[in-house]
Design a protein around this motif. Structure first.
Motif, PDB file in Angstrom:
ATOM      1  N   THR A   4       0.872  -1.169   0.000  1.00 47.68           N
ATOM      2  CA  THR A   4       0.000   0.000   0.000  1.00 47.68           C
ATOM      3  C   THR A   4       0.912   1.223   0.000  1.00 47.68           C
ATOM      4  O   THR A   4       2.129   1.091  -0.122  1.00 47.68           O
ATOM      5  CB  THR A   4      -0.908   0.003   1.250  1.00 47.68           C
ATOM      6  N   ASN A   5       0.321   2.394   0.180  1.00 47.49           N
ATOM      7  CA  ASN A   5       1.142   3.613   0.217  1.00 47.49           C
ATOM      8  C   ASN A   5       2.192   3.564   1.323  1.00 47.49           C
ATOM      9  O   ASN A   5       3.321   4.007   1.139  1.00 47.49           O
ATOM     10  CB  ASN A   5       0.268   4.850   0.412  1.00 47.49           C
ATOM     11  N   ARG A   6       1.829   3.014   2.490  1.00 42.95           N
ATOM     12  CA  ARG A   6       2.736   3.039   3.638  1.00 42.95           C
ATOM     13  C   ARG A   6       3.134   1.669   4.156  1.00 42.95           C
ATOM     14  O   ARG A   6       4.059   1.561   4.955  1.00 42.95           O
ATOM     15  CB  ARG A   6       2.085   3.809   4.796  1.00 42.95           C
ATOM     16  N   LEU A  68       5.372  -1.966   8.778  1.00 38.08           N
ATOM     17  CA  LEU A  68       5.680  -0.551   8.635  1.00 38.08           C
ATOM     18  C   LEU A  68       7.135  -0.360   9.024  1.00 38.08           C
ATOM     19  O   LEU A  68       7.517  -0.669  10.162  1.00 38.08           O
ATOM     20  CB  LEU A  68       4.768   0.288   9.542  1.00 38.08           C
ATOM     21  N   ASP A  69       7.946   0.108   8.117  1.00 35.28           N
ATOM     22  CA  ASP A  69       9.366   0.364   8.407  1.00 35.28           C
ATOM     23  C   ASP A  69      10.038  -0.840   9.066  1.00 35.28           C
ATOM     24  O   ASP A  69      10.679  -0.721  10.112  1.00 35.28           O
ATOM     25  CB  ASP A  69       9.524   1.604   9.290  1.00 35.28           C
ATOM     26  N   ASN A  70       9.846  -2.017   8.495  1.00 34.80           N
ATOM     27  CA  ASN A  70      10.451  -3.277   8.952  1.00 34.80           C
ATOM     28  C   ASN A  70       9.952  -3.754  10.307  1.00 34.80           C
ATOM     29  O   ASN A  70      10.565  -4.615  10.916  1.00 34.80           O
ATOM     30  CB  ASN A  70      11.980  -3.186   8.963  1.00 34.80           C
ATOM     31  N   LYS A  71       8.836  -3.212  10.790  1.00 35.83           N
ATOM     32  CA  LYS A  71       8.238  -3.668  12.047  1.00 35.83           C
ATOM     33  C   LYS A  71       6.827  -4.182  11.757  1.00 35.83           C
ATOM     34  O   LYS A  71       6.045  -3.512  11.088  1.00 35.83           O
ATOM     35  CB  LYS A  71       8.168  -2.544  13.071  1.00 35.83           C
TER      36      LYS A  71
END
Length: 172
Positions: A4-6, A68-71
């Protein structure tokens, strides 16, 4: 698997253990789930069970890590029901990431995937009627409340009410 976008939605992998533990060890998160909060004694075996749910077309269904950001900040689940071209979804998210639209973004992407790639006719969600956050999420992603069952489910030592939400492919 899905971007997705994020967020990235992908199958769970071994290195996700601690992030998933952070979600499922929280009592409030597990309050309306079918299992008790994970603890240090059962987290590895419970995680292995979650890892095994890696194929939507299998009887166990699919768990997707919401990354999200590898989490891993959430888990989305989808499994076929006994009805033709129908699936049920579920979701759990890390409370530290609530209120930022991540659950809505991820769940919409899962619905898009199920309808476009798996050619489903209908997707449902069943939640404890006390779980206002889950009910609101279902509505935000375009599902309608179809039923409110009174004291229909025995869970954690008490009878609970259930909401059933659904959306059809032509409604997307």
């Amino acid at each position: 698997m899905i971007n997705t976008n994020r967020l990235e939605l992908r199958v769970l992998i071994e290195r996700d253990l601690e992030d998933v533990y952070e979600i499922y060890s929280d009592e409030k998160t597990c309050q309306y789930l079918l299992h008790e909060p994970w603890n240090a004694n059962n987290k590895v075996s419970a995680f292995k069970e979650e890892l095994s749910k890696n194929d939507f077309d299998s009887k166990d269904g699919l768990n997707l890590a919401v990354v999200l950001d590898n989490k891993v900040i959430g888990i989305l689940s989808a499994w076929k029901t006994e009805m033709k071209d129908t699936a049920e979804i579920g979701f759990s998210f890390n409370k530290n990431y609530s209120g930022q639209g991540y659950a809505t973004e991820a769940a919409k992407a899962l619905l898009d995937f199920l309808f476009a790639e798996k050619h489903l006719h209908r997707v449902t969600a069943n939640c404890d009627a006390r779980n206002a956050a889950s009910a609101k999420l279902c509505q935000r992603i375009g599902m309608r409340k179809e039923a409110h069952f009174i004291k229909d489910f025995w869970n954690k030592g008490e009878w609970t009410d259930s909401f059933i939400f659904a959306v059809l492919s032509e409604e997307r």
